[in-house]
Design an enzyme around this catalytic site. Sequence first.
Site, short mmCIF file in Angstrom:
data_model
loop_
_atom_site.label_atom_id
_atom_site.label_comp_id
_atom_site.label_asym_id
_atom_site.label_seq_id
_atom_site.Cartn_x
_atom_site.Cartn_y
_atom_site.Cartn_z
N GLU A 199 49.78 -7.51 -7.15
CA GLU A 199 51.08 -8.15 -7.31
C GLU A 199 50.92 -9.64 -7.58
O GLU A 199 49.86 -10.23 -7.33
CB GLU A 199 51.91 -7.96 -6.03
CG GLU A 199 52.16 -6.51 -5.64
CD GLU A 199 53.14 -5.81 -6.54
OE1 GLU A 199 53.87 -6.50 -7.29
OE2 GLU A 199 53.18 -4.56 -6.52
N ILE B 200 46.98 11.58 -2.97
CA ILE B 200 46.14 12.38 -2.08
C ILE B 200 47.04 13.10 -1.06
O ILE B 200 47.82 12.45 -0.36
CB ILE B 200 45.13 11.48 -1.33
CG1 ILE B 200 44.27 10.71 -2.32
CG2 ILE B 200 44.26 12.31 -0.40
CD1 ILE B 200 43.35 9.69 -1.68
N LYS C 199 49.92 1.96 6.41
CA LYS C 199 49.50 3.34 6.15
C LYS C 199 48.73 3.90 7.33
O LYS C 199 48.91 5.07 7.71
CB LYS C 199 48.67 3.37 4.87
CG LYS C 199 49.44 2.98 3.63
CD LYS C 199 48.53 2.78 2.43
CE LYS C 199 49.31 2.35 1.20
NZ LYS C 199 48.41 2.03 0.05
N VAL D 96 51.49 7.36 1.79
CA VAL D 96 50.11 7.04 2.17
C VAL D 96 49.17 7.63 1.13
O VAL D 96 49.18 8.82 0.86
CB VAL D 96 49.77 7.61 3.56
CG1 VAL D 96 48.32 7.30 3.92
CG2 VAL D 96 50.71 7.05 4.62
N GLY E 24 50.02 4.14 -8.47
CA GLY E 24 50.34 4.38 -9.87
C GLY E 24 51.45 5.39 -10.01
O GLY E 24 51.72 6.20 -9.10
#
Length: 434
Positions: A188, A134, A203, A130, A300
């Site tokens: 995508e 972070i 999430k 998630v 990323g």
Amino acid sequence: MRIGVAGLGNVGATLVSILQKDADSLTKKLGRQIVVTSVAARSRSRDRGVDISGLEWFDDPVALAKSPDIDLFVELIGGEDGPALAAVRAALEIGRPVVTANKALLAKHGVSLARLAEESGAQLGFEAAVAGGIPVIKTLREGLGTASIARVYGIMNGTCNYILTRMGEEPIDFSECLRDAQDLGYAEADPTFDVEGFDTAHKLSILSTLCFGYEIAPDRIHVEGITRITQADIRVAADLGYKIKLLGIAQRSDDGIEQRVHPTLVPKSSAIAGVDGVMNAISLETDHVHELLLAGPGAGGPPTASSVLSDILDIARGAKVPPLGVPSPELLPYKQAPMRAHEGGYYIRLNAKDVPGALAAIATRMAEKGISIESVIQRPDLHVIEPADTDIVTRTVVLLTQDTLESNVREALDLIAADGVIVGRPQLIRIETL
């Protein structure tokens, strides 16, 4: 600690690279070595930018998960079932700790996997599942003490946030912006999972369980994507002091838990309105610390790999916490609060037929449902052509309502459509006071 990594995509390759490059500093921190000894992926020959020549290769991730030569299994394959599920289960069944970044897997099987981990004494870490880099999972499981959370909301998909940010900065439409996002690698080839809101829903369901102690319920979330957002919506929002963001929102009420994903008008003055581009942000509203905002890169290779590594380090230190915040037998059966419990203002865009009495008919139906109109906006530059508009002259009308129940708004729009005074489907966007 010997690590086996299944899945050598962007995140997996970055993780292996970090563990190789930072081996000495990690040993100093932990007093023990952390070494990737084995990997599994679909192709041996692919150049991943990292040296794996000295690592044991497995074609089968399940065999890697069971290997007696590893101490911890990292699953970065992806997918809610198939080899990812089989490999994670295989590791947990023998008491082997697992770290995963697989939100789809956890949304569907998180409760059963948490139960399996608790029964076998294994740790299950999923910080990277998630909001990428972070540390929201660790914050919820360990950082808030006895604080009670009333609401969690946030921007949880970088693709959508990038598109909405670009549309707010430049006069380009959704489809053009999506193509740019794909060219840049932010979206995508098939972007449906992201732009229709399903990624955010997965999430949100995980966060909701950690916040409120109910079982994960991704199929009990109201989900709307951003594909119908137009430049007209962006411009009107900006003129009124708002930005449009795709938010995932979960909140506790006397009726249960309400979970929803949808585009939202948020005040430009709010902290979350300033989170642009591919960044993510999660806001937690609690009784002890009031509102806590966590923001950072949500996807990323390096950010996600760093979250995977944080779980590995916790396990290496011997930290033990229930995967879902409380022991799985203590999770409550999910109780869904009805959407009608949500009350707030609404932005409504519709194409009214250019005939006498059309606006009066619309206003009448709104009044019948007790909806007060705060303002009506009708400008030539806001005209949005719907597919059904070809032979009918219409005017795009934007209505802003005062606080009202969503059920009333939807009922009024159904009546307006049945009256035949509009063409196409109305655009309905909630206004949140954050």
